[in-house]
Write a protein that holds these residues in place. Structure first.
Motif, PDB file in Angstrom:
ATOM      1  N   LYS A 306       0.832  -1.212   0.000  1.00 36.62           N
ATOM      2  CA  LYS A 306       0.000   0.000   0.000  1.00 36.62           C
ATOM      3  C   LYS A 306       0.860   1.253   0.000  1.00 36.62           C
ATOM      4  CE  LYS A 306      -3.388  -2.743   0.009  1.00 36.62           C
ATOM      5  NZ  LYS A 306      -4.014  -3.038  -1.298  1.00 36.62           N
ATOM      6  N   ARG A 307       2.001   1.204   0.692  1.00 33.92           N
ATOM      7  CA  ARG A 307       2.912   2.351   0.706  1.00 33.92           C
ATOM      8  C   ARG A 307       3.765   2.412  -0.547  1.00 33.92           C
ATOM      9  NH1 ARG A 307       5.850   0.717   5.164  1.00 33.92           N
ATOM     10  NH2 ARG A 307       4.314  -0.855   5.716  1.00 33.92           N
ATOM     11  N   LEU A 308       4.052   1.239  -1.134  1.00 33.61           N
ATOM     12  CA  LEU A 308       4.843   1.207  -2.366  1.00 33.61           C
ATOM     13  C   LEU A 308       4.035   1.659  -3.576  1.00 33.61           C
ATOM     14  CD1 LEU A 308       6.794  -2.126  -1.844  1.00 33.61           C
ATOM     15  CD2 LEU A 308       7.737   0.185  -1.810  1.00 33.61           C
ATOM     16  N   ASN A 309       2.725   1.720  -3.434  1.00 34.72           N
ATOM     17  CA  ASN A 309       1.873   2.236  -4.512  1.00 34.72           C
ATOM     18  C   ASN A 309       1.823   3.756  -4.531  1.00 34.72           C
ATOM     19  OD1 ASN A 309       0.506   0.415  -6.414  1.00 34.72           O
ATOM     20  ND2 ASN A 309      -0.122  -0.660  -4.559  1.00 34.72           N
ATOM     21  N   ALA A 310       2.519   4.386  -3.595  1.00 37.49           N
ATOM     22  CA  ALA A 310       2.522   5.847  -3.534  1.00 37.49           C
ATOM     23  C   ALA A 310       3.195   6.428  -4.777  1.00 37.49           C
ATOM     24  CB  ALA A 310       3.246   6.318  -2.273  1.00 37.49           C
ATOM     25  N   ALA A 311       2.848   7.676  -5.054  1.00 35.57           N
ATOM     26  CA  ALA A 311       3.381   8.354  -6.232  1.00 35.57           C
ATOM     27  C   ALA A 311       4.905   8.347  -6.215  1.00 35.57           C
ATOM     28  CB  ALA A 311       2.870   9.790  -6.268  1.00 35.57           C
ATOM     29  N   GLY A 312       5.488   8.053  -7.378  1.00 38.12           N
ATOM     30  CA  GLY A 312       6.940   8.092  -7.504  1.00 38.12           C
ATOM     31  C   GLY A 312       7.589   6.725  -7.489  1.00 38.12           C
ATOM     32  N   PHE A 313       7.041   5.792  -6.712  1.00 37.85           N
ATOM     33  CA  PHE A 313       7.652   4.466  -6.617  1.00 37.85           C
ATOM     34  C   PHE A 313       7.308   3.583  -7.817  1.00 37.85           C
ATOM     35  CE2 PHE A 313       7.395   4.994  -1.746  1.00 37.85           C
ATOM     36  CZ  PHE A 313       8.557   5.755  -1.756  1.00 37.85           C
ATOM     37  N   LYS A 314       6.119   3.760  -8.361  1.00 39.33           N
ATOM     38  CA  LYS A 314       5.693   2.908  -9.470  1.00 39.33           C
ATOM     39  C   LYS A 314       6.626   3.045 -10.665  1.00 39.33           C
ATOM     40  CE  LYS A 314       1.725   1.677 -12.347  1.00 39.33           C
ATOM     41  NZ  LYS A 314       0.290   1.905 -12.634  1.00 39.33           N
ATOM     42  N   ASP A 315       7.059   4.266 -10.964  1.00 39.50           N
ATOM     43  CA  ASP A 315       7.962   4.483 -12.091  1.00 39.50           C
ATOM     44  C   ASP A 315       9.275   3.728 -11.919  1.00 39.50           C
ATOM     45  OD1 ASP A 315       6.114   6.112 -13.284  1.00 39.50           O
ATOM     46  OD2 ASP A 315       6.974   7.969 -12.510  1.00 39.50           O
ATOM     47  N   LEU A 316       9.697   3.547 -10.669  1.00 42.88           N
ATOM     48  CA  LEU A 316      10.947   2.846 -10.391  1.00 42.88           C
ATOM     49  C   LEU A 316      10.797   1.331 -10.479  1.00 42.88           C
ATOM     50  CD1 LEU A 316      12.202   4.938  -7.312  1.00 42.88           C
ATOM     51  CD2 LEU A 316      13.291   4.832  -9.560  1.00 42.88           C
TER      52      LEU A 316
END
Length: 354
Positions: A306-316
């Motif tokens: 749920k925290r890894l779905n935050a903005a910015g992480f998905k692109d990585l």
């Protein structure tokens, strides 16, 4: 380990002060000097005496599945959120606005209301008119609410071990507080559970005549991709190199499960409810990409996802094989019958329109 033990020794005087304060507060509530509020609808509290790691989230989810015929609301403090006050979860909710566990409940269960509020009395007041019952997630120490049914969790492997109060240890309440609970649920039990082990935990908890001591275990599902609608079984990653990323209180049971399939686990461990930073994810991604194994995978927990779905992480992470592993609580056969019957009878007997 020696340094940790030394630090705990230094903190013991503060644990003693904390214990005195907790005991005084307990006596004030028990005697009625500090009042508790009781509500005219079923209120089930899921809690523990330690800080995190006892399985409150999957136990709460078990209750939701059991009570599907009722209009259920889950009320949590929303630990780790960056907001204050009462918030009702909606489509715009994030881990930062309501916390990772409430977000998991909201995204997992259709038709279940999820709300967060530090003041549980205020939260229940806002929810009570439109719901059949309320589940309080992690509110055993919130004595201003007098729950109709208290379920107190104890991790199997920690029973019988020496534990200290905060800050020297992980206990946030005195052991005698267990006497307030209706159900003492031993979690993360081994499978199969030997009778001698079952009896040992009962002897440790020393229940009174009204209390039930029941045992549960964790059941792992299929791995689910963090961003894509795909899943795969645990057997499909046999002998893979696993890069494990966790920000939970106790990842040991998860590691035990993964070790059934591979011995190559590279674990990046963060504190419970940790707010991942871009630098953390970049470092983790770099370690994964530099790995030599041809067959490798990234695994995290459902709560961390749920925290890894935050903005910015998905692109990585989006182009990497990154999965989370769902867990459920299940009770042993006889205990399941007892537990389900107890919960259903309590809710049925205390509904306002009975």
């Amino acid at each position: 380990m020696m340094l940790l033990n030394y630090l705990r020794f230094l903190l013991l005087p503060f644990s003693l002060i904390y214990g005195i304060a907790i005991t005084l507060r307990k006596k004030l509530y028990d005697s009625g000097v500090m009042p508790s509020v009781k509500f005219e609808l079923p209120v089930i509290c899921v809690g523990n005496l330690a800080v995190g790691g006892s399985g409150k989230t999957p136990t709460t989810e078990y209750l939701v599945r059991l009570l599907t015929t009722y209009k259920v609301a889950i009320l949590s403090r929303g630990y780790g959120r960056k907001t204050k006050g009462f918030i009702l979860a909606d489509g715009d909710a994030t881990a930062e606005s309501i916390g990772d566990e409430p977000l998991q409940y909201y995204q997992k269960f259709d038709g279940v209301t999820v709300a967060v509020c530090e003041d549980r009395v205020k939260g229940i007041e806002k929810l009570k008119e439109n719901h059949d019952l309320i589940i309080l997630d992690d509110a055993f120490q919130h004595r201003r609410v007098k729950a109709g049914l208290n379920i107190l969790l104890f991790e199997f492997r920690k029973l019988g071990t020496l534990q200290f109060l905060l800050p020297a240890g992980n206990l946030r309440d005195v052991f005698s507080s267990r006497k307030r609970a209706d159900v003492l649920l031993v979690t993360k039990s081994p499978v199969p559970l030997l009778h001698v082990a079952q009896q040992a935990s009962i002897n440790e908890l020393q229940p009174n005549q009204a209390q039930k001591v029941l045992h549960s275990y964790l059941k792992y599902g299929d791995l689910k991709h963090l961003y894509l609608p795909e899943s795969r079984s645990l057997t499909s990653i046999k002998d893979y190199e696993i890069y494990l990323l966790t920000g939970i209180a106790n990842p040991d049971p998860l590691i035990d499960e993964l070790e059934k399939y591979t011995k190559t686990i590279k674990h990046e461990k963060f504190p419970d409810h940790y707010a991942f930073k871009t630098a953390d994810i970049k470092k983790f991604k770099s370690a994964f990409e530099s790995g030599n194994e041809k067959e490798k995978i990234i695994i995290t927990t459902e709560k961390d996802s749920k925290r890894l779905n935050a903005a910015g992480f998905k692109d990585l992470l989006v182009n990497l094989p990154v999965y989370f592993l769902p867990i459920e609580v299940e009770l042993f056969e006889e205990d399941k019958i007892t537990f389900d019957e107890l919960i259903l009878n309590y809710v049925k007997s205390n509904r306002r329109n009975r």
